[in-house]
Each structure stands twice: as structure tokens, then as C-alpha cells.
Design a protein around this motif. Structure first.
Motif, PDB file in Angstrom:
ATOM      1  N   SER A 107       0.841  -1.198   0.000  1.00  0.00           N
ATOM      2  CA  SER A 107       0.000   0.000   0.000  1.00  0.00           C
ATOM      3  C   SER A 107       0.879   1.251   0.000  1.00  0.00           C
ATOM      4  O   SER A 107       1.947   1.270   0.629  1.00  0.00           O
ATOM      5  CB  SER A 107      -0.903  -0.001   1.230  1.00  0.00           C
ATOM      6  N   TYR A 108       0.406   2.303  -0.684  1.00  0.00           N
ATOM      7  CA  TYR A 108       1.173   3.541  -0.749  1.00  0.00           C
ATOM      8  C   TYR A 108       0.253   4.704  -1.065  1.00  0.00           C
ATOM      9  O   TYR A 108      -0.907   4.525  -1.479  1.00  0.00           O
ATOM     10  CB  TYR A 108       2.287   3.448  -1.802  1.00  0.00           C
ATOM     11  N   LYS A 145       6.929  18.460  -6.166  1.00  0.00           N
ATOM     12  CA  LYS A 145       7.171  17.227  -6.908  1.00  0.00           C
ATOM     13  C   LYS A 145       6.442  16.058  -6.227  1.00  0.00           C
ATOM     14  O   LYS A 145       6.366  15.994  -4.991  1.00  0.00           O
ATOM     15  CB  LYS A 145       8.675  16.915  -6.967  1.00  0.00           C
ATOM     16  N   VAL A 146       5.942  15.131  -7.040  1.00  0.00           N
ATOM     17  CA  VAL A 146       5.199  13.980  -6.526  1.00  0.00           C
ATOM     18  C   VAL A 146       6.171  12.949  -5.974  1.00  0.00           C
ATOM     19  O   VAL A 146       7.156  12.596  -6.632  1.00  0.00           O
ATOM     20  CB  VAL A 146       4.324  13.362  -7.640  1.00  0.00           C
ATOM     21  N   GLU A 147       5.894  12.471  -4.760  1.00  0.00           N
ATOM     22  CA  GLU A 147       6.715  11.448  -4.117  1.00  0.00           C
ATOM     23  C   GLU A 147       5.823  10.284  -3.700  1.00  0.00           C
ATOM     24  O   GLU A 147       4.678  10.474  -3.314  1.00  0.00           O
ATOM     25  CB  GLU A 147       7.427  11.997  -2.879  1.00  0.00           C
ATOM     26  N   ARG A 148       6.387   9.084  -3.784  1.00  0.00           N
ATOM     27  CA  ARG A 148       5.665   7.895  -3.328  1.00  0.00           C
ATOM     28  C   ARG A 148       6.013   7.628  -1.870  1.00  0.00           C
ATOM     29  O   ARG A 148       7.184   7.700  -1.486  1.00  0.00           O
ATOM     30  CB  ARG A 148       6.024   6.681  -4.186  1.00  0.00           C
ATOM     31  N   ARG A 149       4.996   7.292  -1.065  1.00  0.00           N
ATOM     32  CA  ARG A 149       5.211   7.022   0.356  1.00  0.00           C
ATOM     33  C   ARG A 149       4.505   5.711   0.721  1.00  0.00           C
ATOM     34  O   ARG A 149       3.285   5.601   0.601  1.00  0.00           O
ATOM     35  CB  ARG A 149       4.660   8.167   1.193  1.00  0.00           C
ATOM     36  N   ALA A 150       5.300   4.717   1.134  1.00  0.00           N
ATOM     37  CA  ALA A 150       4.716   3.438   1.563  1.00  0.00           C
ATOM     38  C   ALA A 150       4.034   3.614   2.916  1.00  0.00           C
ATOM     39  O   ALA A 150       4.565   4.298   3.804  1.00  0.00           O
ATOM     40  CB  ALA A 150       5.802   2.364   1.654  1.00  0.00           C
ATOM     41  N   VAL A 151       2.878   2.993   3.094  1.00  0.00           N
ATOM     42  CA  VAL A 151       2.112   3.125   4.338  1.00  0.00           C
ATOM     43  C   VAL A 151       1.616   1.755   4.775  1.00  0.00           C
ATOM     44  O   VAL A 151       1.504   0.823   3.986  1.00  0.00           O
ATOM     45  CB  VAL A 151       0.911   4.085   4.166  1.00  0.00           C
ATOM     46  N   GLU A 152       1.338   1.667   6.081  1.00  0.00           N
ATOM     47  CA  GLU A 152       0.708   0.484   6.652  1.00  0.00           C
ATOM     48  C   GLU A 152      -0.722   0.845   7.005  1.00  0.00           C
ATOM     49  O   GLU A 152      -0.970   1.861   7.658  1.00  0.00           O
ATOM     50  CB  GLU A 152       1.456   0.004   7.907  1.00  0.00           C
TER      51      GLU A 152
END
Length: 397
Positions: free
Chosen positions: A332-333, A342-349
Motif C-alpha cells: 500500500s502507498y 514534486k510527486v513522491e511515493r510514500r509506503a504506508v501500513e
């Protein structure tokens, strides 16, 4: 005869037509003025709505996409976990053939009935076994008669041994004969007791009181040790829900937590209590089982489907709408707008899921600008124009 015609020297138009032209010109000017006024009103309304005249974009600025972002903040959330599961008997007792079996004579019970401990569930024909029991009882009498005779012979020999008519060796032989006869009596008694015990196990009885769930035998059927389960009983009528819960949420549910169970197709809810959590997680589904005990109710049928809302305590975290959370092979992210827009991807729980959104248990501090929707159309590193939707998404309940 001479006629005199008056002409407008300036325009060369007859004087009678001059008035009509003036009226048409005045009417045209009125329409022009009215149109100008309408355009002015529209322009003023647009300026009031936008707060002023927007600056024109250059070609580069016009190509930057605008995205709606939210700043979720952190909040305290009630730990309500929604899950699904299957209804079952809390302690289901399978009942089969205990003895040697035989032909079933009658089955006096039906599924759905309450049975008591020791109640006969199926009667087995015992005509042959009854004759065997009678024979074993007769063998006791035969062995007892032999033992009595051996004892009498020994008693007479003991009276004659002092007179010298019987030797000590004869006395020992008669004593051994008496002891063997007594032993045969005990053997016959044990065999008769065994036969009686086997006969007592011919009938299939309930091991404990409870609700009869299934019946898999009919009169005339021949049953034995390999017949399998013939009856199943829910001990005490107690039921439970086998709730399938994600491994992250399962750890936050304490033993003793209460919940509300709603069977499929019913508008009734029943209170349950978690009494056991599975120590094993399914490797395919990444879920574990929480066993939630309930008292008996006719609406609770083992094997049925039900939903449950469990109280899982409180937690401090952020919450996002479902449209902001995405998934792929890596997990999930979310997309956040970082430095330089700028667009950044962030992993989430992910944590608890409710109608209000998804609680993010880890991966966000709550101060990020998270893309609220349409994140699937963005790419990492792309420059965007963030439009803040609001910071009210993280208010706790």
C-alpha cells in the motif's frame, strides 16, 4: 399645374422620412447600451467570484496539472474493526459408534432438539448380544459349582489328614484344585461383566447436554466402528463466530473484547466476546481467526455467514479517504507533494477501515500534502500544482 416638393437640403431625404430614421437610430443605441451593461455585469461577477483578475499563465505554467491534496493531521480514533466470518458451535462434539455396532433399530431424536447427557440417540439391535450375556451369566454358575465342590473335597481331606488317611501332598493338590475353581469363577464373572459393558455401549448416547446439530443415521442402517460421525452436538448450545481478521488488526484486539454480530439476511445483532485468537496467520490471505463466543439463539445457525464490528481500543494515527490509498505488488502507498511541488511515493501500513476512511497506522506523520484522488494518473517526480482541500480529515472520534 406646378407642384412643389420639400426636400431636406442636407441629406437629400424627404422630410416625412426623417423622423422614422431618427427613431430607428435611437432604438439601436438603446440595444447597444443594454448589451454593454450586461457584459459589464458578467465581468464584475466573474471578478468577484475569483477575487480579482487572474494573471494569464505562460505556456509552461499552463501544462502543470493541478491536483487536490489534503493535510490529514493526527487524531485519536476508536478501535472499531469490521470483519466477516462463519458461525459455528463453540464446542462441537461429534458422536459415533463406541461399541461393536450393529443394525439400527430406532433413532428417537431430530436435529434442532435439545438432548441431555446420557440420552439415547440411536438404538442398536442386541438380540445376539443378549444371548451372549445370558451365556456368560450361566458360565458363572458353572464355575461357582466347581469351586464349591473343590472346597468341599478340601474340607474333608483336612479332617482325614490328622488320622493319616490323607497325605500332605493330597491336601496340597486339593487346595490347588480349589484355588483354580475359584479363579475360574472370577474369570466367568469378568467375562459376563465385559459382555454387559459391551451391550451397554451398543446404543449411541449423548456424551453431554446440548443442541443436536446433525443426524447422519436412519433405522435399518448397519453401523460400526468405521461409520464415522453419526451425530454432532453443540455442547450447551453455545455458538461462536470465526472472524477472519488481518494480521495487523488481529494484534490490536485484546482477548475479552466485545463486538456486535449480524448474521446474513437478518437485522438482528448479537453481542459476542473474543475468547481466543488464532496463533497462526494464513500465508495466502494474511489473516488470522478471532473466535467470538455467543449464547444460543435460534437465529444463529452454524455454517452461516455473518459480519462483526469489534471494539479494538483507541489509537493515535492519521486517516485518509479510500481514494487516496493505492496498492500494487510492493504494498500500500500514497502520493505526497514534496519539495518543489514534486510527486513522491510514500509506503504506508493500513489500520482500521471504516465508512469514514482508512486509518494509516504507519508511514505518515500527518503533516504531508497527500494527493486525495486520481493518484493513478501521476508519476513520481512529476511537478504539480497542489490545491489544498482542507485539514479536517484527521479529526478523531
Amino acid at each position: 399645374m406646378n407642384y412643389e416638393t420639400r426636400l431636406d437640403v442636407t441629406h437629400g431625404i424627404p422630410a416625412g422620412e426623417d423622423a422614422d430614421m431618427d427613431q430607428r437610430a435611437a432604438k439601436k443605441r438603446k440595444w447597444i447600451v443594454a448589451g454593454v451593461l450586461v457584459l459589464a455585469v458578467i465581468a464584475a461577477a466573474v471578478m468577484l467570484t475569483r477575487g480579482g483578475e487572474p494573471e494569464p499563465f505562460t505556456g509552461a505554467e499552463a501544462s502543470i496539472p493541478s491536483v487536490t491534496v489534503i493535510v490529514p493531521r493526527q487524531g485519536t480514533y476508536a478501535g472499531v474493526i469490521n470483519a466477516t466470518g462463519t458461525l459455528a458451535a463453540r464446542r462441537e462434539m461429534p458422536v459415533g459408534v463406541v461399541g461393536e455396532g450393529g443394525r439400527v433399530v430406532s433413532v428417537p431424536v431430530e436435529p434442532g432438539q435439545w438432548v441431555r447427557a446420557g440420552q439415547v440417540l440411536a438404538v442398536i439391535d442386541r438380540s445376539v448380544q443378549s444371548q451372549q450375556a445370558a451365556s456368560a451369566t450361566a458360565q458363572i454358575a458353572v464355575a461357582q459349582a466347581d469351586a464349591d465342590l473343590a472346597q468341599a473335597n478340601l474340607d474333608r481331606a483336612l479332617q482325614l489328614v490328622d488320622r493319616g488317611f490323607i497325605s500332605r501332598a493330597d491336601v496340597d493338590r486339593l487346595t490347588a484344585t480349589r484355588d483354580a475353581a475359584v479363579a475360574r469363577v472370577r474369570v466367568a464373572q469378568a467375562q459376563a461383566g465385559e459382555r454387559q459393558a459391551r451391550n451397554a455401549q451398543l446404543n449411541i448416547v449423548a456424551p453431554a447436554a446440548g443442541l443436536l446439530l446433525t443426524r447422519e443415521v436412519e433405522p435399518g442402517q448397519v453401523v460400526g466402528a468405521g461409520s464415522g460421525v453419526l451425530f454432532s452436538i453443540a455442547r450447551g448450545g453455545e455458538m461462536e463466530l470465526l472472524a477472519q481478521i488481518g494480521e495487523a488488526e488481529l494484534g490490536s484486539i485484546p482477548v475479552g473484547a466485545t463486538g456486535q454480530v449480524t448474521p446474513a439476511g437478518s437485522d438482528q445483532s448479537f453481542t459476542c466476546q473474543v475468547w481466543q485468537k488464532s496463533p497462526v496467520i494464513n500465508q495466502q490471505t494474511r489473516q488470522g481467526t478471532a473466535r467470538c463466543a455467543m449464547s444460543y439463539n435460534a437465529a444463529l445457525r452454524p455454517g452461516g455467514f455473518a459480519t462483526i464490528a469489534l471494539a479494538g481500543g483507541t489509537m493515535v494515527a492519521t486517516r485518509l479517504p479510500e481514494s487516496a490509498v493505492m496498492n500494487d505488488d510492493q504494498g500500500s502507498y500514497v502520493y505526497v507533494v514534496g519539495e518543489g511541488n514534486k510527486v513522491e511515493r510514500r509506503a504506508v501500513e493500513l489500520g482500521m477501515i471504516s465508512d469514514e476512511g482508512i486509518v494509516i497506522s504507519s508511514g505518515l506523520s500527518g503533516n504531508e500534502r497527500v494527493v486525495a484522488r486520481a493518484g493513478g494518473f501521476l508519476t513520481v517526480g512529476e511537478e504539480v500544482k497542489p490545491v489544498v482541500q482542507g485539514a479536517g480529515q484527521g479529526s478523531g472520534q
